[in-house]
Design a protein around this motif. Structure first.
Motif, PDB file in Angstrom:
ATOM      1  N   GLN A   1       0.611  -1.194   0.453  1.00  0.00           N
ATOM      2  CA  GLN A   1       0.325   0.127  -0.241  1.00  0.00           C
ATOM      3  C   GLN A   1       0.717   0.788  -0.229  1.00  0.00           C
ATOM      4  OE1 GLN A   1      -3.315   0.706  -0.631  1.00  0.00           O
ATOM      5  NE2 GLN A   1      -3.576  -1.241  -1.176  1.00  0.00           N
ATOM      6  N   ASN A   2       1.862   0.900   0.465  1.00  0.00           N
ATOM      7  CA  ASN A   2       2.725   2.245   0.093  1.00  0.00           C
ATOM      8  C   ASN A   2       3.219   2.275  -0.952  1.00  0.00           C
ATOM      9  OD1 ASN A   2       2.773   3.701   2.898  1.00  0.00           O
ATOM     10  ND2 ASN A   2       3.911   2.143   3.637  1.00  0.00           N
ATOM     11  N   LEU A   3       3.397   1.505  -2.379  1.00  0.00           N
ATOM     12  CA  LEU A   3       4.027   1.697  -3.556  1.00  0.00           C
ATOM     13  C   LEU A   3       3.342   3.073  -3.547  1.00  0.00           C
ATOM     14  CD1 LEU A   3       5.751  -0.230  -4.648  1.00  0.00           C
ATOM     15  CD2 LEU A   3       3.825  -1.021  -5.579  1.00  0.00           C
ATOM     16  N   ARG A   4       4.609   3.717  -4.273  1.00  0.00           N
ATOM     17  CA  ARG A   4       3.965   5.312  -5.731  1.00  0.00           C
ATOM     18  C   ARG A   4       4.763   5.281  -6.635  1.00  0.00           C
ATOM     19  NH1 ARG A   4       1.831   5.564  -1.416  1.00  0.00           N
ATOM     20  NH2 ARG A   4       2.307   6.772   0.409  1.00  0.00           N
ATOM     21  N   ARG A   5       5.225   4.394  -6.989  1.00  0.00           N
ATOM     22  CA  ARG A   5       5.549   4.384  -8.292  1.00  0.00           C
ATOM     23  C   ARG A   5       5.570   2.881  -9.519  1.00  0.00           C
ATOM     24  NH1 ARG A   5       8.293   6.476 -13.227  1.00  0.00           N
ATOM     25  NH2 ARG A   5       9.342   5.003 -13.590  1.00  0.00           N
ATOM     26  N   LEU A   6       5.043   2.410  -9.503  1.00  0.00           N
ATOM     27  CA  LEU A   6       5.332   0.883 -10.185  1.00  0.00           C
ATOM     28  C   LEU A   6       5.407   0.926 -11.468  1.00  0.00           C
ATOM     29  CD1 LEU A   6       4.630  -1.886  -9.623  1.00  0.00           C
ATOM     30  CD2 LEU A   6       2.707  -1.724 -10.315  1.00  0.00           C
ATOM     31  N   ASP A   7       6.480   0.004 -12.019  1.00  0.00           N
ATOM     32  CA  ASP A   7       6.128   0.389 -13.806  1.00  0.00           C
ATOM     33  C   ASP A   7       5.969  -0.697 -13.877  1.00  0.00           C
ATOM     34  OD1 ASP A   7       7.314   0.723 -16.439  1.00  0.00           O
ATOM     35  OD2 ASP A   7       9.602   1.155 -15.500  1.00  0.00           O
TER      36      ASP A   7
ATOM     37  N   VAL B   1       1.238 -10.574 -20.001  1.00  0.00           N
ATOM     38  CA  VAL B   1       0.332 -10.060 -20.041  1.00  0.00           C
ATOM     39  C   VAL B   1      -0.565  -9.835 -21.081  1.00  0.00           C
ATOM     40  CG1 VAL B   1      -1.073  -7.879 -19.201  1.00  0.00           C
ATOM     41  CG2 VAL B   1       1.055  -8.582 -18.052  1.00  0.00           C
ATOM     42  N   SER B   2      -1.756 -10.418 -20.805  1.00  0.00           N
ATOM     43  CA  SER B   2      -3.115 -10.338 -22.328  1.00  0.00           C
ATOM     44  C   SER B   2      -3.462  -9.566 -22.180  1.00  0.00           C
ATOM     45  CB  SER B   2      -4.154 -11.836 -21.450  1.00  0.00           C
ATOM     46  OG  SER B   2      -4.518 -11.382 -20.849  1.00  0.00           O
ATOM     47  N   ASN B   3      -3.994  -8.450 -21.491  1.00  0.00           N
ATOM     48  CA  ASN B   3      -4.616  -7.648 -22.537  1.00  0.00           C
ATOM     49  C   ASN B   3      -4.272  -6.188 -21.557  1.00  0.00           C
ATOM     50  OD1 ASN B   3      -5.695  -5.128 -22.921  1.00  0.00           O
ATOM     51  ND2 ASN B   3      -8.453  -6.807 -22.485  1.00  0.00           N
ATOM     52  N   PRO B   4      -3.021  -5.455 -21.840  1.00  0.00           N
ATOM     53  CA  PRO B   4      -2.102  -4.772 -21.043  1.00  0.00           C
ATOM     54  C   PRO B   4      -2.997  -3.657 -20.406  1.00  0.00           C
ATOM     55  CG  PRO B   4      -1.099  -5.002 -23.554  1.00  0.00           C
ATOM     56  CD  PRO B   4      -2.572  -5.514 -23.159  1.00  0.00           C
ATOM     57  N   GLY B   5      -3.873  -3.062 -21.493  1.00  0.00           N
ATOM     58  CA  GLY B   5      -4.690  -2.061 -21.001  1.00  0.00           C
ATOM     59  C   GLY B   5      -5.501  -2.191 -20.268  1.00  0.00           C
ATOM     60  N   LEU B   6      -6.533  -3.014 -20.377  1.00  0.00           N
ATOM     61  CA  LEU B   6      -7.394  -3.775 -18.956  1.00  0.00           C
ATOM     62  C   LEU B   6      -6.669  -3.360 -17.485  1.00  0.00           C
ATOM     63  CD1 LEU B   6      -9.948  -4.026 -18.320  1.00  0.00           C
ATOM     64  CD2 LEU B   6      -9.870  -6.124 -19.470  1.00  0.00           C
ATOM     65  N   THR B   7      -5.531  -4.500 -17.938  1.00  0.00           N
ATOM     66  CA  THR B   7      -4.525  -4.467 -16.618  1.00  0.00           C
ATOM     67  C   THR B   7      -3.777  -3.203 -15.872  1.00  0.00           C
ATOM     68  OG1 THR B   7      -3.873  -6.346 -18.034  1.00  0.00           O
ATOM     69  CG2 THR B   7      -3.170  -6.163 -15.781  1.00  0.00           C
ATOM     70  N   GLN B   8      -3.540  -2.236 -16.847  1.00  0.00           N
ATOM     71  CA  GLN B   8      -2.832  -0.910 -15.885  1.00  0.00           C
ATOM     72  C   GLN B   8      -4.495  -0.629 -15.421  1.00  0.00           C
ATOM     73  OE1 GLN B   8      -0.118   0.876 -16.873  1.00  0.00           O
ATOM     74  NE2 GLN B   8      -1.392   2.504 -16.682  1.00  0.00           N
ATOM     75  N   ILE B   9      -5.376  -0.043 -15.999  1.00  0.00           N
ATOM     76  CA  ILE B   9      -6.789   0.127 -15.543  1.00  0.00           C
ATOM     77  C   ILE B   9      -7.053  -0.418 -13.829  1.00  0.00           C
ATOM     78  CG2 ILE B   9      -9.168   0.688 -15.399  1.00  0.00           C
ATOM     79  CD1 ILE B   9      -9.064   0.458 -18.423  1.00  0.00           C
ATOM     80  N   LEU B  10      -7.090  -1.615 -14.096  1.00  0.00           N
ATOM     81  CA  LEU B  10      -7.978  -2.537 -12.574  1.00  0.00           C
ATOM     82  C   LEU B  10      -6.311  -2.710 -11.861  1.00  0.00           C
ATOM     83  CD1 LEU B  10      -8.737  -6.032 -14.464  1.00  0.00           C
ATOM     84  CD2 LEU B  10     -10.090  -4.017 -13.617  1.00  0.00           C
ATOM     85  N   VAL B  11      -5.488  -2.721 -12.347  1.00  0.00           N
ATOM     86  CA  VAL B  11      -4.049  -2.376 -11.185  1.00  0.00           C
ATOM     87  C   VAL B  11      -4.354  -0.712 -10.887  1.00  0.00           C
ATOM     88  CG1 VAL B  11      -0.962  -2.358 -10.971  1.00  0.00           C
ATOM     89  CG2 VAL B  11      -2.632  -4.092 -12.261  1.00  0.00           C
TER      90      VAL B  11
ATOM     91  N   GLY C   1       3.332   3.167 -17.548  1.00  0.00           N
ATOM     92  CA  GLY C   1       4.040   2.113 -18.736  1.00  0.00           C
ATOM     93  C   GLY C   1       3.226   1.622 -19.499  1.00  0.00           C
ATOM     94  N   VAL C   2       1.557   1.591 -19.563  1.00  0.00           N
ATOM     95  CA  VAL C   2       1.095   1.410 -20.568  1.00  0.00           C
ATOM     96  C   VAL C   2      -0.073   2.055 -20.979  1.00  0.00           C
ATOM     97  CG1 VAL C   2      -0.518  -0.391 -21.032  1.00  0.00           C
ATOM     98  CG2 VAL C   2       1.038  -1.320 -19.790  1.00  0.00           C
ATOM     99  N   ASP C   3      -0.661   2.846 -21.995  1.00  0.00           N
ATOM    100  CA  ASP C   3      -1.854   3.346 -22.095  1.00  0.00           C
ATOM    101  C   ASP C   3      -2.363   2.544 -22.509  1.00  0.00           C
ATOM    102  OD1 ASP C   3      -2.000   5.643 -25.334  1.00  0.00           O
ATOM    103  OD2 ASP C   3      -2.622   5.554 -23.192  1.00  0.00           O
TER     104      ASP C   3
END
Lengths: 235, 486
Positions: free
Chosen positions: A177-183, A190-200, A211-213
């Motif tokens: 929870q203290n993470l401020r930057r994740l690359d 990863v099968s669906n980078p866009g959707l994964t980015q949103i969920l993360v 990392g992902v647009d």
């Protein structure tokens, strides 16, 4: 005239270095507060005279000065948080062992062959703030599930380019929870980078996920897509 | 403990095996040559066809050291470990008999695929821990030359078990045992739960236990295919057929208390082919019952349970098929990526499926609500009335959801104490059980397979001691019961 200027500059630099020494003797004792004024002046001019006249003496003084400076630097090596790197043979300096109580704040294990069992060593670092695991070939979802002990301190994590990390492993990063930057750029598994980015991003609201647009690969909006495939099924 | 003496048929097999009964690995195209010879003979000799060399390639071999009844994950696991732990390469001939090669009703393929260590019995925790490390290193265990590496699609999201007031004390002591055995589980209060998972409604929850590592869910088909590939490459024979008969011999012996005991030893297994009356008697030394939901029938064929009730001869194998439904639904505002497999106080459970806001779950019915196990039809009313209300109570976002699909599968349910039966039968001396796991067979399969192989090859359990799972407990009445709400 030119000679004198040089000499003055040399004396100034010597004086700076001399402040860090505590009473060394012999040729190094130049301008120390220990010697009374009269002698000081005489000694200084004597050595000055010799140095101005003989190249050898000049070279000798220069060499001894460099040696003293490097000793001081070695003692203060880790003070301003520079990276500790292995030498050309891949070995770390044995002096590293003297610093066992100094907390490690950042580990750069990029391109390193660290695996699940190897993480045992990293998880002991209770004050680790930044962990870079870019392009590590053996880091996979199981390894990510081991990172939760670092939750209190870890602020930056980079998994760019790891071939075995998938969205299932990213799901267990929510402990951090203290993470401020994740690359999470460039993850081929990863099968669906866009959707994964949103969920993360939803999972870690305080963290900047890089990392992902998220708009890439979308035809409809992300909300509409699942409903297209839904079909009522009843007995 | 009577030591299992290994087989008598090893030497004879080579001399009188018929051509065509050995499958795999023959590069001289023997079958092609045989059919050519037959065509030639047919063309030369007029009249009726001369069937000198009948085609028996679909039949199992005539001799096999070990016959494993049931080709699901447990049967294949036992086969794998038997071949892995044999002391000489090619030392044991193993035959796996599976009735349905499509696995349409097999529990393995229909399973939800979860693995967790949150049990109360130390043996179960150790089995599950070993399975986790097996799955983690699956590409080292099940590597086959020139085959691509296996991707189990493992989700390490963990299990979250919720306990009400009355179960909280049991949960606390269970977590203590789990931590002692090495499982990474932590206890959470309702406040911590709300903090971590804001979509949970903690009404009625007194305590929760959350698995942090080595828990989650994976694709059981991948494990099955991987095991099948590896086991075939190790030289195990497969046969599609049904076991219809055991031919055994009996011996009367006196115990130390001068009681008469009849010990049986199975000599032959009759394997009947699909859609025909043809059968092959397979001479064998050891039979392993890994038939899952149908294990009781196989045990009855061997004469287990035929005797006056209350005696050891009369103790049946208490494993029966129980139908369980799994429903898949879509809920767009549902819990996010971090969702573990949540098991509610009411017995309902759910987990995420994929990236697209789909979830799957179900609930174990109470004894009175037990559905009829003769078919695998899904009961959608059960979801509407008995599952959805509990889900909606626990996760308010689930008040709006849409069921996409559903399926049903069998538990090989042990009616005695809902834990597995492992090891030899005391009277039918060479039948070993690996069944009755009542819903956690998949996650314990690697460990159980290794235990059975050790029992057969070395005479006792070496790594994990499963003596409390032996058959004797049914006669002695000692229940090895799980104390959890799962």
């Amino acid at each position: 005239m030119w000679d004198l200027v040089l000499g003055d500059r040399r004396i100034n630099s010597l004086r700076l270095v001399a402040r860090m020494w505590n009473g060394t003797r012999g040729i190094h004792r130049l301008g120390g507060a220990v010697v009374p004024e009269g002698n000081q002046k005489k000694e200084r001019t004597m050595l000055q005279f010799l140095t101005n006249h003989f190249y050898d003496v000049e070279a000798l003084r220069g060499y001894l000065l460099q040696r003293e400076m490097s000793k001081v630097h070695m003692k203060n090596r880790f003070r301003d948080k520079e990276w500790i790197r292995p030498d050309k043979y891949g070995h770390f300096s044995p002096e590293f062992w003297n610093f066992q109580e100094v907390p490690v704040e950042a580990v750069d294990a990029s391109d390193c062959e660290i695996n699940y069992e190897g993480l045992d060593n990293l998880l002991l670092l209770k004050e680790l703030q930044s962990l870079l695991l870019q392009r590590c070939p053996h880091v996979d979802d199981w390894c990510l599930s081991r990172l939760y002990p670092l939750a209190d301190s870890l602020q930056e994590l980079s998994l760019a380019g790891c071939p075995r990390v998938s969205e299932r492993g990213l799901a267990c990063l929510h402990h951090l929870q203290n993470l401020r930057r994740l690359d999470i750029s460039d993850l081929p598994a990863v099968s669906n980078p866009g959707l994964t980015q949103i969920l993360v991003e939803e999972m870690l609201p305080n963290c900047k996920v890089v990392g992902v647009d998220w708009a890439e690969g979308l035809k409809l909006g992300p909300e509409e897509q699942p409903q297209d495939t839904a079909s009522p099924v009843l007995a | 403990m009577i030591r299992r003496v290994l087989p008598h048929g090893l030497g004879r097999g080579l001399l009188i095996r018929r051509p065509g009964t050995r499958r795999g690995g023959f590069s001289l195209d023997w079958d092609g040559k045989v059919s050519e010879i037959k065509k030639k003979i047919k063309s030369i000799l007029p009249g009726t066809s001369c069937d000198l060399l009948p085609d028996t390639s679909h039949l199992p071999p005539e001799h096999s050291d070990v016959v494993i009844v049931g080709g699901g994950v447990l049967g294949l696991s036992v086969a794998y470990w038997l071949k892995k732990l044999e002391s000489r390469r090619g030392g044991i001939r193993v035959l796996v008999v599976e009735r349905d090669h499509t696995y349409s009703q097999a529990s393995t393929g229909l399973s939800v695929g979860g693995i967790c260590q949150q049990f109360s019995l130390p043996e179960n925790i150790q089995l599950s821990l070993f399975s986790a490390s097996f799955l983690r290193n699956i590409n080292e265990y099940l590597a086959v030359t020139n085959a691509p590496p296996l991707d189990l699609q493992f989700n390490p999201s963990g299990y979250l078990l919720l306990a009400s007031e009355k179960d909280a004390a049991a949960m606390e002591s269970n977590v203590k045992v789990q931590k002692q055995e090495g499982a990474k589980v932590c206890l959470m209060s309702p406040d911590q739960l709300r903090n971590k998972f804001p979509w949970i409604n903690t009404e009625g929850v007194a305590l929760a236990s959350y698995g942090m590592e080595n828990e989650g869910w994976f694709d059981p088909w991948c494990l099955l295919q991987g095991l099948r590939q590896k086991v075939e490459s190790m030289g195990v024979f497969f046969c599609q057929g049904e076991v219809t008969r055991f031919v055994s011999s009996s011996q009367r012996m006196l115990t130390t208390d001068d009681e008469m005991v009849i010990l049986k030893r199975i000599h032959e297994v009759h394997v009947k082919m699909d859609h025909s009356l043809e059968y092959q008697p397979v001479e064998c030394a050891i039979v392993i019952n890994a038939a899952g939901a149908w294990s009781a029938q196989i045990a009855a064929l061997a004469g287990i349970g035929k005797g006056p009730p209350g005696t050891l001869q009369g103790t049946k194998l208490p494993v029966e098929p129980r139908k369980r439904d799994v429903y898949v639904w879509h809920c767009p505002q549902g819990p996010g990526l971090e969702t573990p497999l949540v098991a509610d106080t009411s017995g309902a459970y759910f987990r995420r499926e994929g990236l697209g806001s789909n979830y799957l779950g179900g609930r174990s019915p109470t004894e009175e609500e037990e559905p009829d196990p003769t078919n695998l039809e899904v009961d959608h009313d059960f979801f509407q009335e008995k599952v959805w209300p509990h889900l909606a109570l626990r996760v308010p976002a689930f008040e709006t959801l849409k069921v996409q699909t559903a399926w049903a599968g069998y538990y090989d349910y042990n009616t005695f104490d809902q834990n597995g039966v492992v090891g030899p039968h005391p009277l039918v001396v060479n039948m070993y059980f690996a069944t009755g796991f009542s819903g956690h067979g998949l996650q314990q399969a690697p460990g159980v397979g290794r235990a059975v192989a050790e029992m057969i090859l070395q005479g006792s359990f070496q790594t994990i001691d499963l003596s409390s799972f032996l058959f004797n407990r049914f006669y002695l009445g000692e229940k090895t019961q799980e104390n959890t709400t799962m």
